[in-house]
Enzyme design. Structure first.
Site, PDB file in Angstrom:
ATOM      1  N   GLU A  19     -30.473  14.813 -55.729  1.00  0.00           N
ATOM      2  CA  GLU A  19     -30.510  16.147 -55.104  1.00  0.00           C
ATOM      3  C   GLU A  19     -31.845  16.319 -54.392  1.00  0.00           C
ATOM      4  O   GLU A  19     -32.734  17.042 -54.852  1.00  0.00           O
ATOM      5  CB  GLU A  19     -30.296  17.235 -56.173  1.00  0.00           C
ATOM      6  CG  GLU A  19     -30.022  18.592 -55.555  1.00  0.00           C
ATOM      7  CD  GLU A  19     -29.990  19.728 -56.567  1.00  0.00           C
ATOM      8  OE1 GLU A  19     -29.355  19.590 -57.629  1.00  0.00           O
ATOM      9  OE2 GLU A  19     -30.629  20.757 -56.286  1.00  0.00           O
TER      10      GLU A  19
ATOM     11  N   HIS B 258     -33.848  17.111 -50.830  1.00  0.00           N
ATOM     12  CA  HIS B 258     -33.494  17.923 -49.665  1.00  0.00           C
ATOM     13  C   HIS B 258     -34.325  17.634 -48.425  1.00  0.00           C
ATOM     14  O   HIS B 258     -35.455  17.164 -48.508  1.00  0.00           O
ATOM     15  CB  HIS B 258     -33.620  19.393 -50.023  1.00  0.00           C
ATOM     16  CG  HIS B 258     -32.721  19.795 -51.152  1.00  0.00           C
ATOM     17  ND1 HIS B 258     -31.351  19.690 -51.072  1.00  0.00           N
ATOM     18  CD2 HIS B 258     -32.990  20.266 -52.395  1.00  0.00           C
ATOM     19  CE1 HIS B 258     -30.822  20.110 -52.220  1.00  0.00           C
ATOM     20  NE2 HIS B 258     -31.790  20.449 -53.041  1.00  0.00           N
TER      21      HIS B 258
ATOM     22  N   HIS C 186     -24.175  22.982 -54.728  1.00  0.00           N
ATOM     23  CA  HIS C 186     -25.584  23.384 -54.855  1.00  0.00           C
ATOM     24  C   HIS C 186     -25.684  24.900 -54.974  1.00  0.00           C
ATOM     25  O   HIS C 186     -24.898  25.627 -54.381  1.00  0.00           O
ATOM     26  CB  HIS C 186     -26.366  22.898 -53.634  1.00  0.00           C
ATOM     27  CG  HIS C 186     -27.839  23.018 -53.807  1.00  0.00           C
ATOM     28  ND1 HIS C 186     -28.528  24.164 -53.501  1.00  0.00           N
ATOM     29  CD2 HIS C 186     -28.749  22.147 -54.304  1.00  0.00           C
ATOM     30  CE1 HIS C 186     -29.812  23.981 -53.785  1.00  0.00           C
ATOM     31  NE2 HIS C 186     -29.969  22.766 -54.286  1.00  0.00           N
TER      32      HIS C 186
ATOM     33  N   ASP D  61     -34.789  17.141 -57.153  1.00  0.00           N
ATOM     34  CA  ASP D  61     -34.755  18.402 -56.400  1.00  0.00           C
ATOM     35  C   ASP D  61     -36.010  18.551 -55.534  1.00  0.00           C
ATOM     36  O   ASP D  61     -36.560  19.632 -55.387  1.00  0.00           O
ATOM     37  CB  ASP D  61     -34.584  19.623 -57.320  1.00  0.00           C
ATOM     38  CG  ASP D  61     -33.894  20.789 -56.605  1.00  0.00           C
ATOM     39  OD1 ASP D  61     -33.595  20.673 -55.403  1.00  0.00           O
ATOM     40  OD2 ASP D  61     -33.667  21.822 -57.260  1.00  0.00           O
TER      41      ASP D  61
HETATM   42 ZN    ZN Z   1     -31.682  21.638 -54.839  1.00  0.00          ZN
END
Ligand code: ZN
Length: 317
Positions: free
Chosen positions: A8, A10, A161, A279
């Site tokens: 995950e 970004h 998400h 993340d």
């Molecule tokens: Zn995220």
């Protein structure tokens, strides 16, 4: 350091800053500028952070909500396609370090299915990430059945998400600190996944798969209660809710460097359904990576969660 795939992670592509900034809230402008710099970078900043965390491969996804917040469906479809082409070019520059999740405009189920298929077959993406509801419509909506049919046929995992809810809950009124990632997104995203379970999506599409970050958005903790209440309330499903959660939902560790929920997720779902994620850049990849290296686990289980499970479930190497 155990080698890792991070699921995950970004990025932002040009033109998507406006969608993303709508969900940022009150953040120090200096910190915001640093985050934007990290989101927009595919070179040294990101690679150094991956190296420090032992991340061999990052699966990249747009920082939400992206076109999930676009009110014009045709614009949403076009911009999602452009974003996927942009990401494909970046992945192509470093195919040993990056993979991609497709960004999809769920305003049009058939167009989203076509784009998912294009991304998986032509662009070799690993699946897709959908940033929660699309203008208030969740993924259990019957109009999206053609999308689920195609996703199931492609074997695609749909990573859901967090996003802001359509309207903030009155229960959070006056407590800004509880909004977004503290608590609000957990309820919003856990509810989204439960809508799929309780809405019978996995009865209609038994091989459909979704992924949830943040150690499963509390679902692994609540399996018994879902089953007990579903029975009491006469919910008509082929199986108890926990069975779908165990069979159709994968879980990533994003934004949760904590042994207790990890152990709960392992006990509830089995360790082969849990996968590492950092993340980035909203969390420090180094902290997540070092936590994964050090948390008390059998070494085979650690290697599976850090790398092997993602390789298997997402077809990555
Ligand atoms: Zn995220």
């Amino acid at each position: 350091m155990v080698k890792k795939i991070a699921l995950e992670e970004h990025f932002l592509c040009p033109g998507f800053e406006g969608y993303w900034q709508s969900t940022v809230g009150d953040v120090d402008p200096k910190i915001l500028a640093q985050v934007v710099a990290r989101l927009s970078d595919f070179g040294d900043l990101r690679l150094k952070s991956m190296d420090a965390a032992g991340i061999e491969r990052a699966v990249l996804s747009i920082a939400g909500p992206g076109v999930q917040a676009e009110t014009d469906g045709r614009i949403a479809t076009r911009r999602a396609r452009d974003a996927n082409d942009f990401l494909a070019r970046e992945v192509q520059r470093r195919p040993n370090r990056y993979s991609g999740f497709a960004h999809l405009a769920m305003q049009d189920a058939n167009a989203a299915a076509d784009e998912l298929e294009r991304c998986m077959t032509e662009l070799k993406f690993a699946g897709c990430m959908i940033n929660g509801h699309t203008n208030g419509q969740y993924l259990d909506h019957p109009s999206l059945d053609p999308f689920w049919k195609r996703a199931e046929a492609l074997g695609a995992v749909i990573y859901i998400h967090p996003t802001d809810p359509v309207t903030p809950s009155p229960a959070l009124e006056g407590h800004k600190g509880l909004r977004r990632a503290t608590w609000e997104w957990t309820f919003e995203t856990g509810s989204h996944a439960l809508r799929l379970v309780f809405g019978g999506v996995f009865d209609r599409f038994p091989r459909a798969r979704i992924a949830l970050g943040h150690m499963g958005e509390t679902l692994p903790f609540l399996l018994w209660r879902f089953d007990s209440r579903a029975k009491l309330y006469g919910i008509k499903l082929a199986k108890p809710p926990s069975e779908y959660i165990k069979a159709n939902i994968l879980v990533a560790t994003s934004g949760m460097c904590s042994a207790e929920p990890l152990n709960c997720a392992i006990a509830a779902l089995g360790h082969d359904r849990i996968m590492f994620a950092a993340d980035y850049p909203f969390e420090a990849a180094e902290e997540a990576g070092h936590w994964m290296d050090d948390v008390a686990l059998n070494e085979t289980v650690r290697a599976d969660i850090a790398y092997n499970n993602a390789a298997k479930h997402f077809g990555l190497r």
